[in-house]
Design an enzyme around this catalytic site. Structure first.
Site, PDB file in Angstrom:
ATOM      1  N   SER A 100     -10.048   7.172  -3.656  1.00  0.00           N
ATOM      2  CA  SER A 100     -11.232   8.021  -3.477  1.00  0.00           C
ATOM      3  C   SER A 100     -12.498   7.452  -4.124  1.00  0.00           C
ATOM      4  CB  SER A 100     -10.940   9.441  -3.966  1.00  0.00           C
ATOM      5  OG  SER A 100      -9.906  10.020  -3.176  1.00  0.00           O
ATOM      6  N   GLY A 141      -7.162   8.968  -0.646  1.00  0.00           N
ATOM      7  CA  GLY A 141      -7.534   9.834   0.469  1.00  0.00           C
ATOM      8  C   GLY A 141      -7.589  11.308   0.123  1.00  0.00           C
ATOM      9  N   GLU A 178       0.766   3.893   1.547  1.00  0.00           N
ATOM     10  CA  GLU A 178       1.096   4.425   2.878  1.00  0.00           C
ATOM     11  C   GLU A 178       2.241   3.638   3.515  1.00  0.00           C
ATOM     12  OE1 GLU A 178      -2.906   4.338   4.362  1.00  0.00           O
ATOM     13  OE2 GLU A 178      -3.451   5.951   2.992  1.00  0.00           O
ATOM     14  N   HIS A 220       0.848  -1.199   0.000  1.00  0.00           N
ATOM     15  CA  HIS A 220       0.000   0.000   0.000  1.00  0.00           C
ATOM     16  C   HIS A 220       0.881   1.247   0.000  1.00  0.00           C
ATOM     17  CE1 HIS A 220      -2.911   3.014   1.249  1.00  0.00           C
ATOM     18  NE2 HIS A 220      -3.834   2.178   0.825  1.00  0.00           N
TER      19      HIS A 220
END
Ligand code: PEP
Length: 236
Positions: free
Chosen positions: A197, A165, A92, A90
């Site tokens: 999103s 996000g 992140e 991911h």
């Protein structure tokens, strides 16, 4: 279709029970629903969904198989906790933990060895898209991550980093271009989700696109009504 929920680092036990009960009681679909809660919530979600067609996965696993790695959770432990899936790579994890494609490759091998299906995230940054490097970046990620990894044992999530996000969703033609590229790269042998999103207003349109096998949902997966609307997408 595969509708996946990445809960990220959110929800207490009580909140998770309430959310999963709302979702489970309102699902009216043949789509496969995958929930990715924090490690601490896996058992709770598993228990509440055991009779239903909801599958549970972890948000990451270790690059090592076992041993002195404080704070890490191995692929074998993820499987042992009742999961069938694990998110790998991911953005992140890449951003905050400097994860590399080589590490994701190693994790994918360990996950498959433990009979987990890795949901492997790839995608370009805004800078890379603006400088027309998207396909080059995607190719480089696939080349490294899929070295000696059987793609048919995995699921890919195309997640443009700039769309995660941010409320910015990739345009349909941008999604189609990358999904077609990945589909051709693997001669149609891999399922490809879109993430970035996705919400209850844009999901039906995205899910109807060619070579889109589902969506990976972050923010909107934490709101029962929004996620239920996305999950109940009807395949024609
Ligand atoms: C994600 O976390 O994978 C994601 C796509 O998040 P969001 O839906 O909030 O953009």
């Amino acid at each position: 279709m595969i509708i996946a929920a990445n809960w990220k680092m959110n929800l207490t036990q009580k909140q998770a029970v309430s959310l999963i009960n709302s979702i489970a009681n309102n699902l009216n679909t043949k789509n496969n629903i995958l929930i990715f809660p924090s490690f601490t919530l896996i058992e709770t979600v598993k228990k509440l969904t055991s009779q239903k067609t909801i599958f549970v996965g972890a948000q990451d696993c270790s690059v090592n198989s076992s041993g002195a790695y404080t704070g890490e959770v191995s692929a074998e432990q993820v499987k042992d906790s009742g999961c069938n899936y694990v998110i790998l790579g991911h953005s992140e994890r890449r951003k905050y933990h400097n994860e590399t494609d080589l590490q994701i490759n190693k994790k994918a091998k360990l996950a498959i060895k433990s009979d987990l299906t890795p949901l492997i995230c790839i995608g370009e940054t805004l800078e890379q898209r603006k400088t027309n490097q998207t396909i080059k970046v995607i190719k480089a990620q696939l080349d490294e991550i899929y070295t000696e990894v059987d793609a048919s044992r995995t699921i890919i999530a195309y997640e443009p980093v700039w769309a995660i996000g941010t409320g910015l969703t990739a345009k349909n033609e941008e999604i189609i271009e990358v999904h077609n590229y990945i589909n051709d790269y693997f001669s149609g042998k891999v399922r490809i989700l879109y993430g970035g999103s996705v919400n209850e207003q844009n999901s039906d349109e995205i899910l109807a696109l060619k070579n889109v096998s589902g969506v990976l949902v972050g923010g909107a997966s934490l709101v029962a009504e929004k996620f239920i609307k996305i999950a109940n997408f009807l395949q024609k």
